[in-house]
Design an enzyme around this catalytic site. Structure first.
Site, PDB file in Angstrom:
ATOM      1  N   CYS A 108      -4.691  -7.427  -3.412  1.00  0.00           N
ATOM      2  CA  CYS A 108      -5.224  -7.189  -2.349  1.00  0.00           C
ATOM      3  C   CYS A 108      -5.965  -8.356  -1.937  1.00  0.00           C
ATOM      4  CB  CYS A 108      -5.976  -5.624  -2.563  1.00  0.00           C
ATOM      5  SG  CYS A 108      -6.553  -5.203  -0.992  1.00  0.00           S
ATOM      6  N   HIS A 109      -6.572  -8.311  -0.621  1.00  0.00           N
ATOM      7  CA  HIS A 109      -7.276  -9.313  -0.109  1.00  0.00           C
ATOM      8  C   HIS A 109      -8.806  -8.912   0.383  1.00  0.00           C
ATOM      9  CE1 HIS A 109      -3.996  -9.050   2.794  1.00  0.00           C
ATOM     10  NE2 HIS A 109      -4.861  -8.194   3.523  1.00  0.00           N
ATOM     11  N   ASN A 134       0.951  -1.159   0.024  1.00  0.00           N
ATOM     12  CA  ASN A 134      -0.114   0.132   0.082  1.00  0.00           C
ATOM     13  C   ASN A 134       0.919   1.049   0.115  1.00  0.00           C
ATOM     14  OD1 ASN A 134      -2.760  -0.897   0.049  1.00  0.00           O
ATOM     15  ND2 ASN A 134      -2.664  -1.730   2.187  1.00  0.00           N
TER      16      ASN A 134
END
Length: 447
Positions: free
Chosen positions: A170-171, A148
């Site tokens: 991303c999750h 990030n």
């Protein structure tokens, strides 16, 4: 043999997820895994964990360790990045404590806002160094970027290194499906959905059960009746009311957690409105608390893993190994990926980093086109893109003024501070970050 290079492999627990996932695929079980980190001690811990996982799974993968980035990247087919420039101390502490002196409170501060801008300023130059090395020693490799601020990083990488194959991963989609299944008493596998937008501010445009029934009415009834959200599954300290409230007014459910979403918008963290903080359960300073807890937890986990004769290797819900397997074998897989907008979301600016379903196979990562995002969601996404674009322009043009402009356009910052306060805050942030940021960024104007 396939080669994965993991930059930032001292993140032992995250490395465990990605490398452990690889060992579940026949096509990846004999891979070369090059672990790279600047911290030799943490690198050795991660290597020991990786080798124990390989032994537990009876795989033939080989682990190599490097403190030299370019050497680690030589001949790589895939590259994963997971690092934090400046760490919790001093940089994350600065990102929180200094804004608070101006009355600007944050929850996570790693994606947007003043904290996200500063993290992008610290992170992008190093990602560019990774891309430069990829171009030199493994130009056909796919960079799977987990760092990030995802959208700023993805956009800046594409602008400076347009020929590098990259995808931001991303999750948040998987985590949100897990939370929704928990709230609705459904199995995750019984939820059907379509998501699109910008990372962390993407929305479930379609949300159905296995029989094709719309799940939104149940979410709305539960929220209006006070039975939803349930106590959260993944982050017990952080309630989920912000996302439900945004859904109530904008009509759709956001992919990122309530603690994140609260600081992306101007509606929840407001001076003199403690009723909002309390009523919506907004966890101010959540990320610093989480960092302290996770550092202790990860140290304990790493110690336990190193002491164990064998290590359990459960499969995570990260996309990276699934994508590697799809590219190596041609077995198609759908993942949510962040890529520069070449028209896959025509309602948003070209070049911006956008998140859509992507087909992954031997042809690489191919985004699907989404044309039906409601206008109120597009408007919210544009408010995020304004900040991202100005931060990227600052980095590309080496123009410090755009860092000020980015903060001025941030929805939460602008709701709390006036223009002179924002200028003073950013000036102080650039001074405080010192050598963690590029030299050009320290050539600032006085307030």
């Amino acid at each position: 043999m396939t080669k994965l290079t993991f930059i930032g492999a001292g993140s032992t627990i995250f490395m465990r997820n990605i490398v452990g996932d690889m060992l579940h695929f026949e096509a990846l079980r004999d891979a070369t895994i090059a672990l790279m980190d600047i911290d030799a001690d943490r690198l050795a811990e991660s290597a020991a964990v990786a080798r124990k996982m390989i032994a537990t799974m009876g795989a033939g993968a080989r682990v190599e360790t490097y403190t030299d980035q370019r050497r680690a990247l030589e001949g790589a087919d895939f590259v994963a990045t997971a690092f934090q420039i400046g760490g919790y101390e001093p940089c994350t502490v600065t990102d929180f404590e200094l804004p608070k002196r101006f009355g600007l409170r944050q929850t996570i501060a790693d994606t947007l806002g003043v904290g996200g801008i500063m993290r992008g300023l610290r992170t992008v130059p190093h990602l560019w160094s990774v891309a430069q090395d990829i171009e030199a020693v493994c130009p056909d490799a796919l960079l799977m970027q987990y760092v990030n601020p995802m959208a700023i990083n993805t956009w800046a990488l594409a602008e400076r290194f347009p020929h590098i194959k990259q995808v931001g991963l991303c999750h948040s989609v998987q985590n949100t499906v897990q939370e929704l299944a928990h709230d609705l008493d459904l199995a995750e596998s019984d939820i059907r959905y379509k998501v699109a937008g910008v990372n962390h501010v993407a929305f479930f445009l379609r949300l159905e059960d296995a029989q094709g029934r719309d799940l939104y009415p149940a979410l709305r009834r539960g929220y209006q009746g006070g039975t939803l959200p349930k106590p959260p599954l993944l982050m017990p300290r952080c309630g989920n009311k912000v996302r439900y409230e945004v859904m109530e007014h904008l009509g759709y459910f956001c992919t990122e957690s309530s603690e994140h979403l609260a600081e992306y918008v101007p509606w929840f963290i407001k001076d003199g409105r403690d009723d909002l903080i309390e009523g919506f359960g907004i966890p101010l300073d959540e990320y610093p608390k989480r960092c302290v807890e996770q550092r202790a937890e990860w140290a304990a986990q790493a110690k336990a893993l190193n002491a164990a004769a064998e290590i359990d290797v459960p499969k995570s819900h990260e996309f990276a190994a699934e994508m590697m397997n799809a590219i190596v074998t041609g077995q198609a897989y759908t993942a949510y990926g962040n890529l520069p907008n070449t028209g896959q979301i025509p309602q948003l600016p070209l070049g911006a980093a956008v998140e859509t379903p992507c087909l992954v196979d031997m042809n690489g990562v191919q985004p699907s086109v989404v044309t039906d995002i409601p206008p109120q969601l597009i408007a919210l996404m544009r408010s995020q893109i304004n900040v991202q674009e100005l931060t990227v322009r600052a980095l590309l043009d080496e123009e410090p003024e755009h860092l000020y402009h980015a903060a001025m356009m941030d929805p939460h910052t602008a709701a709390e501070l006036d223009l002179r306060q924002i200028r003073s805050l950013i000036t102080d942030m650039l001074v405080a970050h010192g050598d963690w940021i590029p030299e050009w960024a320290r050539k600032r104007k006085a307030a």
